[in-house]
Motif scaffolding. Structure first.
Motif, short mmCIF file in Angstrom:
data_model
loop_
_atom_site.label_atom_id
_atom_site.label_comp_id
_atom_site.label_asym_id
_atom_site.label_seq_id
_atom_site.Cartn_x
_atom_site.Cartn_y
_atom_site.Cartn_z
N ASP A 21 0.87 -1.18 0.00
CA ASP A 21 0.00 0.00 0.00
C ASP A 21 0.90 1.23 0.00
O ASP A 21 1.23 1.77 1.06
N LEU A 22 1.29 1.66 -1.19
CA LEU A 22 2.23 2.77 -1.31
C LEU A 22 1.61 4.07 -0.83
O LEU A 22 2.30 4.90 -0.23
N ALA A 23 0.33 4.27 -1.06
CA ALA A 23 -0.33 5.51 -0.62
C ALA A 23 -0.25 5.67 0.89
O ALA A 23 0.07 6.74 1.41
N THR A 24 -0.51 4.59 1.62
CA THR A 24 -0.44 4.64 3.08
C THR A 24 0.99 4.86 3.54
O THR A 24 1.24 5.60 4.50
N LEU A 25 1.94 4.22 2.87
CA LEU A 25 3.35 4.41 3.21
C LEU A 25 3.76 5.87 3.08
O LEU A 25 4.38 6.45 3.98
N ILE A 26 3.41 6.50 1.96
CA ILE A 26 3.76 7.91 1.74
C ILE A 26 3.04 8.80 2.74
O ILE A 26 3.60 9.77 3.27
N GLU A 27 1.79 8.47 3.03
CA GLU A 27 1.00 9.28 3.96
C GLU A 27 1.64 9.34 5.34
O GLU A 27 1.49 10.34 6.06
N GLN A 28 2.36 8.30 5.72
CA GLN A 28 2.99 8.28 7.04
C GLN A 28 4.10 9.31 7.17
O GLN A 28 4.53 9.61 8.28
N LEU A 29 4.58 9.85 6.06
CA LEU A 29 5.59 10.90 6.11
C LEU A 29 4.96 12.28 6.22
O LEU A 29 5.66 13.27 6.42
N ARG A 30 3.65 12.36 6.09
CA ARG A 30 2.95 13.65 6.22
C ARG A 30 2.47 13.92 7.64
O ARG A 30 2.37 15.08 8.04
N ARG A 31 2.21 12.88 8.39
CA ARG A 31 1.67 13.05 9.73
C ARG A 31 2.48 12.19 10.70
O ARG A 31 2.56 10.97 10.51
N PRO A 32 3.05 12.82 11.74
CA PRO A 32 2.97 14.26 12.03
C PRO A 32 3.85 15.06 11.08
O PRO A 32 4.81 14.51 10.52
N PRO A 33 3.56 16.37 10.90
CA PRO A 33 4.39 17.19 10.01
C PRO A 33 5.83 17.25 10.50
O PRO A 33 6.10 17.26 11.69
#
Length: 315
Positions: A178-190
Motif C-alpha cells: 500500500d504505497l499511498a499509506t506508506l507515503i501518507e505516514q511521512l505527512r503526519r505528524p508534520p
C-alpha cells in the motif's frame, strides 16, 4: 511473474545482500557507492536538494518569474526598484525515505532483483546527504509490516539504516503493498522542511499521487522507480506462467506476438501515468533498472538536477 535469471552478474551489479554474504555485501556496496559517487557534489552542501532555504540572504532586483512572496519591500521602497530577498540553504538537512519492500520487489530477471536496487538506492541517498549535521530516517513497508527508523545523523547510523533495509524480511507471497499509506505516514505528524525520497516499483494503481502531492508543499521530493525488463515487456518464450506476487494469482498464457504487443503497450501506458503523477507532484524522477548500471544512472540524474538548479535546464 516468475522467470529465472540466466546471465552472470556484471561488475556494476549491486552485491548480493542475503544470508552469509550480507556482511561482505554491505561493505562492497559502501565502497562502490563512495568510490563512484565521492566528489560528485563537492561544493553543494545539500546534495540532492536545490538551494532555497529559510535563512535570509542578499537582496537583488526582481526578475520576471521570481516568487513575489520573497519581495523585499524595505529595499524596494529605498531604491524605488523592485527587489527580492534571496534565501540560502538550511545548514542541516533532514532526509526521510519511504521504502517499498512489498513482494513485487522480490523479483528480478536481469542482473539482480529489484530489492537489491532498493538497498543500493538507500545507500546512495544516505551517502549523498550525509555530513554537516544532516539526519536521515526511513519508513519501511513490506505490505505486512511497517517499520519506522527515526532520523539521526552520523556515518554509523547511516550504515545501520542501510543494514536495516537489507535485513528486512520479505512478506509472504500474496501480501499486497500500500504505497499511498506508506507515503501518507511521512505527512503526519508534520516534519521540518527537508528531502523526501520514495523508493518503489510503482506498480498497481496510481492512488498514491494525492499523498505525494501533499508532501510537495513542505519538502523537496525524489521518486526512485525500480524496474525489471519483465515489468515492461514479455519475452518471446512461448507458454509462460505469469504470477502476481501481491495477490498470489497465477495464469498460464501463450506469449503470442499480439499478446506481447498488448502487454508492452499497457506497461508503457502505466509507466507514462506514473511519470506524469510524479511530475505533477513536483518530484525528481530517477529510474533504476535491473539491467542497467544503477550508479551511472544515479550520477546522470544528480548532474542533471544540478544543471537545472544552476539555470542550465530542467532535470
Amino acid at each position: 511473474m516468475s522467470e529465472k535469471k540466466t546471465t552472470e552478474r556484471p561488475s556494476w551489479t549491486p552485491p548480493i545482500l542475503r544470508g552469509d554474504r550480507m556482511e561482505a555485501g554491505l561493505r562492497l556496496l559502501e565502497l562502490d557507492v563512495r568510490r563512484r559517487l565521492d566528489g560528485l557534489l563537492q561544493g553543494n552542501h545539500l546534495g540532492l536538494v536545490p538551494g532555497p532555504g529559510t535563512e535570509p540572504g542578499e537582496a537583488r532586483p526582481y526578475q520576471p518569474g521570481d516568487d513575489v512572496r520573497r519581495m523585499d519591500w524595505a529595499v524596494t521602497a529605498r531604491t524605488t526598484t523592485p527587489h527580492i530577498r534571496e534565501t540560502v540553504a538550511d545548514r542541516e538537512l533532514e532526509t526521510w525515505l519511504a521504502i517499498d519492500l512489498s513482494p513485487s520487489l522480490d523479483f528480478g530477471t536481469a542482473a539482480c532483483e529489484k530489492r537489491d536496487l532498493v538497498v543500493a538506492a538507500t545507500a546512495a541517498v544516505a551517502h549523498l546527504t550525509r555530513g554537516g549535521g544532516n539526519r536521515i530516517g526511513a519508513v519501511i513497508s513490506t505490505g505486512k509490516e511497517t517499520t519506522r527508523v527515526p532520523a539521526r545523523g552520523g556515518l554509523a547510523y547511516a550504515r545501520g539504516l542501510i543494514r536495516k533495509v537489507a535485513e528486512t524480511p520479505s512478506a509472504p507471497e500474496g501480501t499486497a503493498g500500500d504505497l499511498a499509506t506508506l507515503i501518507e505516514q511521512l505527512r503526519r505528524p508534520p516534519r521540518r522542511r527537508g528531502l523526501v525520497v520514495v523508493i518503489s516499483d510503482f506498480l498497481g494503481d496510481v492512488n498514491w499521487q494525492r499523498a505525494l502531492r501533499g508532501l510537495s508543499a513542505r519538502h523537496d521530493l525524489i521518486a526512485i522507480e525500480v524496474l525489471d525488463p519483465r515489468d515492461v515487456d514479455l519475452p518471446d518464450v512461448g507458454t509462460v506462467v505469469l504470477s502476481d506476487p501481491e495477490t498470489g494469482r497465477q495464469r498460464e498464457v501463450h506469449a503470442t506476438p499480439l499478446l506481447r504487443r498488448e502487454f508492452a503497450a499497457a506497461a508503457a501506458q502505466h509507466r507514462a501515468e506514473v511519470a506524469a503523477a510524479i511530475r505533477r507532484a513536483g518530484a525528481g524522477h530517477l529510474v533504476l533498472r535491473t539491467d542497467s548500471d544503477w550508479v551511472a544512472d544515479t550520477v546522470r540524474f544528480v548532474v542533471a538536477r544540478k544543471r537545472g538548479w544552476s539555470g542550465g535546464g530542467a532535470a
